[in-house]
Write a protein that holds these residues in place. Structure first.
Motif, PDB file in Angstrom:
ATOM      1  N   GLN A 142      49.063  48.413  52.097  1.00  0.00           N
ATOM      2  CA  GLN A 142      48.961  48.010  50.690  1.00  0.00           C
ATOM      3  C   GLN A 142      49.793  46.762  50.423  1.00  0.00           C
ATOM      4  OE1 GLN A 142      50.025  51.423  48.388  1.00  0.00           O
ATOM      5  NE2 GLN A 142      48.032  52.416  48.679  1.00  0.00           N
ATOM      6  N   ALA A 143      50.946  46.695  51.052  1.00  0.00           N
ATOM      7  CA  ALA A 143      51.814  45.523  50.874  1.00  0.00           C
ATOM      8  C   ALA A 143      51.127  44.270  51.395  1.00  0.00           C
ATOM      9  CB  ALA A 143      53.148  45.742  51.584  1.00  0.00           C
ATOM     10  N   LEU A 144      50.483  44.395  52.553  1.00  0.00           N
ATOM     11  CA  LEU A 144      49.790  43.233  53.114  1.00  0.00           C
ATOM     12  C   LEU A 144      48.600  42.828  52.241  1.00  0.00           C
ATOM     13  CD1 LEU A 144      49.613  41.115  55.290  1.00  0.00           C
ATOM     14  CD2 LEU A 144      48.335  42.745  56.693  1.00  0.00           C
ATOM     15  N   LEU A 145      47.838  43.798  51.765  1.00  0.00           N
ATOM     16  CA  LEU A 145      46.709  43.499  50.883  1.00  0.00           C
ATOM     17  C   LEU A 145      47.198  42.819  49.597  1.00  0.00           C
ATOM     18  CD1 LEU A 145      43.722  43.625  50.157  1.00  0.00           C
ATOM     19  CD2 LEU A 145      44.125  45.963  49.313  1.00  0.00           C
ATOM     20  N   ALA A 146      48.245  43.363  49.006  1.00  0.00           N
ATOM     21  CA  ALA A 146      48.795  42.767  47.779  1.00  0.00           C
ATOM     22  C   ALA A 146      49.299  41.356  48.048  1.00  0.00           C
ATOM     23  CB  ALA A 146      49.918  43.647  47.233  1.00  0.00           C
ATOM     24  N   ALA A 147      49.999  41.153  49.166  1.00  0.00           N
ATOM     25  CA  ALA A 147      50.525  39.824  49.487  1.00  0.00           C
ATOM     26  C   ALA A 147      49.388  38.825  49.676  1.00  0.00           C
ATOM     27  CB  ALA A 147      51.407  39.890  50.730  1.00  0.00           C
ATOM     28  N   ARG A 148      48.321  39.245  50.343  1.00  0.00           N
ATOM     29  CA  ARG A 148      47.172  38.345  50.533  1.00  0.00           C
ATOM     30  C   ARG A 148      46.514  38.003  49.195  1.00  0.00           C
ATOM     31  NH1 ARG A 148      44.779  41.476  55.825  1.00  0.00           N
ATOM     32  NH2 ARG A 148      46.044  40.356  57.365  1.00  0.00           N
ATOM     33  N   ALA A 149      46.311  39.015  48.371  1.00  0.00           N
ATOM     34  CA  ALA A 149      45.700  38.780  47.059  1.00  0.00           C
ATOM     35  C   ALA A 149      46.611  37.906  46.200  1.00  0.00           C
ATOM     36  CB  ALA A 149      45.416  40.104  46.362  1.00  0.00           C
ATOM     37  N   GLY A 150      47.904  38.188  46.234  1.00  0.00           N
ATOM     38  CA  GLY A 150      48.855  37.392  45.467  1.00  0.00           C
ATOM     39  C   GLY A 150      48.895  35.946  45.921  1.00  0.00           C
ATOM     40  N   ALA A 152      46.444  34.348  47.310  1.00  0.00           N
ATOM     41  CA  ALA A 152      45.192  33.732  46.868  1.00  0.00           C
ATOM     42  C   ALA A 152      45.288  33.328  45.400  1.00  0.00           C
ATOM     43  CB  ALA A 152      44.029  34.693  47.094  1.00  0.00           C
ATOM     44  N   ALA A 153      45.836  34.209  44.576  1.00  0.00           N
ATOM     45  CA  ALA A 153      45.989  33.894  43.153  1.00  0.00           C
ATOM     46  C   ALA A 153      46.959  32.726  42.969  1.00  0.00           C
ATOM     47  CB  ALA A 153      46.482  35.125  42.391  1.00  0.00           C
ATOM     48  N   HIS A 156      45.228  29.445  43.986  1.00  0.00           N
ATOM     49  CA  HIS A 156      44.295  29.049  42.937  1.00  0.00           C
ATOM     50  C   HIS A 156      45.057  28.451  41.743  1.00  0.00           C
ATOM     51  CE1 HIS A 156      40.535  29.149  40.735  1.00  0.00           C
ATOM     52  NE2 HIS A 156      41.179  29.693  39.725  1.00  0.00           N
ATOM     53  N   ALA A 157      46.143  29.099  41.361  1.00  0.00           N
ATOM     54  CA  ALA A 157      46.951  28.613  40.236  1.00  0.00           C
ATOM     55  C   ALA A 157      47.566  27.252  40.544  1.00  0.00           C
ATOM     56  CB  ALA A 157      48.040  29.631  39.904  1.00  0.00           C
ATOM     57  N   ALA A 158      48.110  27.097  41.739  1.00  0.00           N
ATOM     58  CA  ALA A 158      48.740  25.824  42.108  1.00  0.00           C
ATOM     59  C   ALA A 158      47.717  24.694  42.114  1.00  0.00           C
ATOM     60  CB  ALA A 158      49.422  25.948  43.469  1.00  0.00           C
ATOM     61  N   GLN A 159      46.527  24.950  42.657  1.00  0.00           N
ATOM     62  CA  GLN A 159      45.487  23.919  42.666  1.00  0.00           C
ATOM     63  C   GLN A 159      45.096  23.532  41.240  1.00  0.00           C
ATOM     64  OE1 GLN A 159      44.379  22.171  45.272  1.00  0.00           O
ATOM     65  NE2 GLN A 159      43.236  20.941  43.815  1.00  0.00           N
ATOM     66  N   GLY A 176      45.344  33.541  36.873  1.00  0.00           N
ATOM     67  CA  GLY A 176      44.933  33.983  38.209  1.00  0.00           C
ATOM     68  C   GLY A 176      45.169  35.464  38.439  1.00  0.00           C
ATOM     69  N   PHE A 177      46.330  35.941  38.052  1.00  0.00           N
ATOM     70  CA  PHE A 177      46.631  37.359  38.241  1.00  0.00           C
ATOM     71  C   PHE A 177      45.819  38.227  37.278  1.00  0.00           C
ATOM     72  CE2 PHE A 177      49.912  35.771  40.923  1.00  0.00           C
ATOM     73  CZ  PHE A 177      50.196  36.804  41.818  1.00  0.00           C
ATOM     74  N   ASP A 178      45.549  37.720  36.074  1.00  0.00           N
ATOM     75  CA  ASP A 178      44.664  38.442  35.151  1.00  0.00           C
ATOM     76  C   ASP A 178      43.254  38.539  35.742  1.00  0.00           C
ATOM     77  OD1 ASP A 178      46.712  38.823  33.339  1.00  0.00           O
ATOM     78  OD2 ASP A 178      46.022  37.261  31.946  1.00  0.00           O
ATOM     79  N   ALA A 179      42.795  37.460  36.356  1.00  0.00           N
ATOM     80  CA  ALA A 179      41.458  37.470  36.976  1.00  0.00           C
ATOM     81  C   ALA A 179      41.394  38.487  38.105  1.00  0.00           C
ATOM     82  CB  ALA A 179      41.093  36.070  37.481  1.00  0.00           C
ATOM     83  N   LEU A 180      42.474  38.616  38.884  1.00  0.00           N
ATOM     84  CA  LEU A 180      42.505  39.655  39.929  1.00  0.00           C
ATOM     85  C   LEU A 180      42.355  41.033  39.320  1.00  0.00           C
ATOM     86  CD1 LEU A 180      45.337  38.692  42.484  1.00  0.00           C
ATOM     87  CD2 LEU A 180      42.864  38.760  42.876  1.00  0.00           C
ATOM     88  N   GLY A 181      43.072  41.275  38.245  1.00  0.00           N
ATOM     89  CA  GLY A 181      42.972  42.563  37.560  1.00  0.00           C
ATOM     90  C   GLY A 181      41.570  42.813  37.032  1.00  0.00           C
TER      91      GLY A 181
END
Length: 188
Positions: A142-150, A152-153, A156-159, A176-181
Protein backbone atom coordinates in the motif's frame (compact mmCIF):
# COMPACT_ATOMS: atom_id res chain seq x y z
CA UNK A 1 38.11 29.14 -10.28
CA UNK A 2 35.73 29.65 -7.36
CA UNK A 3 36.76 28.29 -4.00
CA UNK A 4 33.21 27.40 -3.20
CA UNK A 5 32.39 23.90 -4.48
CA UNK A 6 28.65 24.66 -4.68
CA UNK A 7 29.27 27.81 -6.71
CA UNK A 8 31.42 25.86 -9.18
CA UNK A 9 28.80 23.11 -9.47
CA UNK A 10 26.20 25.80 -10.11
CA UNK A 11 28.34 27.33 -12.86
CA UNK A 12 28.75 23.95 -14.51
CA UNK A 13 25.03 23.30 -14.30
CA UNK A 14 24.19 26.69 -15.78
CA UNK A 15 26.73 26.24 -18.56
CA UNK A 16 25.31 22.82 -19.40
CA UNK A 17 21.76 24.12 -19.43
CA UNK A 18 22.70 27.00 -21.72
CA UNK A 19 24.52 24.73 -24.15
CA UNK A 20 21.77 22.11 -24.15
CA UNK A 21 19.23 24.81 -24.95
CA UNK A 22 21.43 26.37 -27.65
CA UNK A 23 22.77 23.25 -29.35
CA UNK A 24 20.93 20.27 -27.92
CA UNK A 25 22.01 17.66 -25.43
CA UNK A 26 23.42 15.21 -27.98
CA UNK A 27 25.56 17.89 -29.68
CA UNK A 28 27.14 19.12 -26.43
CA UNK A 29 30.22 17.58 -24.82
CA UNK A 30 31.46 17.68 -21.25
CA UNK A 31 34.55 19.54 -22.51
CA UNK A 32 32.34 22.27 -23.98
CA UNK A 33 30.40 22.57 -20.74
CA UNK A 34 33.64 22.89 -18.80
CA UNK A 35 34.98 25.51 -21.21
CA UNK A 36 31.77 27.54 -20.95
CA UNK A 37 32.09 27.42 -17.14
CA UNK A 38 35.78 28.42 -17.34
CA UNK A 39 37.21 25.17 -15.97
CA UNK A 40 38.90 22.08 -17.35
CA UNK A 41 37.13 18.92 -18.45
CA UNK A 42 38.88 17.12 -15.61
CA UNK A 43 37.28 19.54 -13.15
CA UNK A 44 33.89 18.81 -14.69
CA UNK A 45 34.36 15.09 -14.05
CA UNK A 46 35.42 15.74 -10.46
CA UNK A 47 31.95 17.10 -9.87
CA UNK A 48 29.72 15.10 -12.22
CA UNK A 49 29.89 11.52 -13.48
CA UNK A 50 28.70 12.46 -16.96
CA UNK A 51 26.94 15.14 -18.95
CA UNK A 52 23.50 13.81 -17.96
CA UNK A 53 24.20 14.01 -14.26
CA UNK A 54 24.95 17.74 -14.42
CA UNK A 55 21.19 18.36 -14.72
CA UNK A 56 20.23 15.92 -11.97
CA UNK A 57 22.25 17.20 -9.06
CA UNK A 58 19.58 17.07 -6.38
CA UNK A 59 19.27 19.87 -3.86
CA UNK A 60 20.63 18.35 -0.64
CA UNK A 61 17.65 19.75 1.28
CA UNK A 62 15.01 17.89 -0.77
CA UNK A 63 15.04 14.43 0.83
CA UNK A 64 15.38 15.67 4.42
CA UNK A 65 12.45 18.06 3.93
CA UNK A 66 10.29 15.33 2.43
CA UNK A 67 11.12 12.77 5.10
CA UNK A 68 10.59 15.28 7.92
CA UNK A 69 7.24 16.31 6.44
CA UNK A 70 6.08 12.70 6.20
CA UNK A 71 7.09 12.12 9.81
CA UNK A 72 5.42 15.36 10.96
CA UNK A 73 2.06 14.72 9.28
CA UNK A 74 -0.75 14.31 11.82
CA UNK A 75 -1.13 10.81 13.23
CA UNK A 76 -3.88 8.83 11.58
CA UNK A 77 -3.61 10.75 8.29
CA UNK A 78 -4.32 8.74 5.15
CA UNK A 79 -1.20 7.97 3.08
CA UNK A 80 -2.15 10.36 0.26
CA UNK A 81 -2.86 13.13 2.76
CA UNK A 82 0.61 12.55 4.24
CA UNK A 83 2.16 12.79 0.77
CA UNK A 84 0.21 15.94 -0.05
CA UNK A 85 1.63 17.46 3.15
CA UNK A 86 5.15 16.36 2.16
CA UNK A 87 4.96 17.75 -1.38
CA UNK A 88 3.44 21.01 -0.19
CA UNK A 89 6.41 21.38 2.18
CA UNK A 90 8.91 21.59 -0.69
CA UNK A 91 7.18 24.45 -2.53
CA UNK A 92 9.63 27.10 -1.16
CA UNK A 93 12.58 24.96 -2.25
CA UNK A 94 11.10 24.52 -5.72
CA UNK A 95 10.35 28.23 -5.94
CA UNK A 96 13.95 29.06 -5.04
CA UNK A 97 15.23 26.78 -7.82
CA UNK A 98 12.59 27.67 -10.41
CA UNK A 99 14.88 29.78 -12.63
CA UNK A 100 17.00 26.68 -13.28
CA UNK A 101 14.36 23.97 -12.95
CA UNK A 102 11.85 25.31 -15.45
CA UNK A 103 14.20 25.45 -18.47
CA UNK A 104 15.81 22.21 -17.25
CA UNK A 105 12.42 20.49 -17.51
CA UNK A 106 12.07 21.67 -21.11
CA UNK A 107 15.49 20.22 -22.02
CA UNK A 108 14.62 16.93 -20.31
CA UNK A 109 11.25 16.70 -22.05
CA UNK A 110 12.92 17.00 -25.46
CA UNK A 111 15.72 14.46 -24.80
CA UNK A 112 15.01 10.71 -24.43
CA UNK A 113 18.25 9.97 -22.53
CA UNK A 114 17.43 12.71 -20.03
CA UNK A 115 13.81 11.58 -19.66
CA UNK A 116 15.11 8.13 -18.75
CA UNK A 117 17.36 9.62 -16.07
CA UNK A 118 14.49 11.77 -14.75
CA UNK A 119 12.35 8.64 -14.42
CA UNK A 120 15.12 6.96 -12.42
CA UNK A 121 15.33 9.95 -10.07
CA UNK A 122 11.55 9.92 -9.69
CA UNK A 123 11.64 6.20 -8.89
CA UNK A 124 14.26 6.86 -6.24
CA UNK A 125 12.07 9.51 -4.58
CA UNK A 126 9.07 7.20 -4.84
CA UNK A 127 10.99 4.46 -3.02
CA UNK A 128 12.02 6.93 -0.31
CA UNK A 129 8.43 8.02 0.22
CA UNK A 130 7.21 4.43 0.33
CA UNK A 131 9.75 3.63 3.05
CA UNK A 132 8.70 6.71 5.02
CA UNK A 133 5.04 5.69 4.76
CA UNK A 134 5.97 2.23 6.01
CA UNK A 135 7.60 3.86 9.02
CA UNK A 136 4.18 5.35 9.73
CA UNK A 137 2.66 1.86 9.71
CA UNK A 138 1.38 1.69 6.13
CA UNK A 139 1.77 -1.86 4.78
CA UNK A 140 4.56 -2.20 2.20
CA UNK A 141 2.45 -2.75 -0.94
CA UNK A 142 0.00 0.00 0.00
CA UNK A 143 2.87 2.35 0.78
CA UNK A 144 4.41 1.74 -2.62
CA UNK A 145 1.07 2.21 -4.41
CA UNK A 146 0.41 5.44 -2.49
CA UNK A 147 3.94 6.72 -3.20
CA UNK A 148 3.55 6.01 -6.92
CA UNK A 149 0.15 7.69 -7.06
CA UNK A 150 1.43 10.62 -5.02
CA UNK A 151 4.46 11.08 -7.28
CA UNK A 152 2.16 11.03 -10.31
CA UNK A 153 -0.05 13.71 -8.77
CA UNK A 154 3.03 15.74 -7.81
CA UNK A 155 4.48 15.46 -11.33
CA UNK A 156 1.21 16.59 -12.84
CA UNK A 157 0.99 19.51 -10.39
CA UNK A 158 4.59 20.59 -11.00
CA UNK A 159 4.13 20.53 -14.78
CA UNK A 160 0.96 22.62 -14.46
CA UNK A 161 2.80 25.04 -12.20
CA UNK A 162 5.63 25.43 -14.72
CA UNK A 163 3.09 26.09 -17.47
CA UNK A 164 1.14 28.64 -15.40
CA UNK A 165 3.04 30.06 -12.42
CA UNK A 166 0.33 32.60 -11.65
CA UNK A 167 -1.17 30.02 -9.29
CA UNK A 168 0.95 28.52 -6.51
CA UNK A 169 2.12 24.91 -6.56
CA UNK A 170 -0.06 24.10 -3.58
CA UNK A 171 -3.21 24.87 -5.61
CA UNK A 172 -2.07 22.48 -8.34
CA UNK A 173 -1.24 19.87 -5.70
CA UNK A 174 -4.75 20.21 -4.25
CA UNK A 175 -6.25 19.77 -7.70
CA UNK A 176 -4.07 16.75 -8.45
CA UNK A 177 -4.75 14.98 -5.19
CA UNK A 178 -8.46 15.82 -5.43
CA UNK A 179 -8.48 14.28 -8.92
CA UNK A 180 -6.92 11.10 -7.50
CA UNK A 181 -9.70 10.93 -4.93
CA UNK A 182 -12.32 11.50 -7.61
CA UNK A 183 -10.87 8.72 -9.74
CA UNK A 184 -11.02 6.37 -6.76
CA UNK A 185 -14.67 7.27 -6.05
CA UNK A 186 -15.78 6.73 -9.65
CA UNK A 187 -15.17 3.01 -9.51
CA UNK A 188 -15.23 0.96 -12.68
Amino acid sequence: MPRNKDALRGRLQQAALELYRERGYEQTTAAEIAARAGVTERTFFRHFADKREVLFDEDPRLRPILTAAVAAAPAGSAPLAVLFHAFASIEPLLQDNRAFTEPRQAVIASTPALRERAEAKSASLTALLAVELQRRGVPEKQALLAARAGMAAFGHAAQSWFENPSVGLRVYLERGFDALGELARRGS
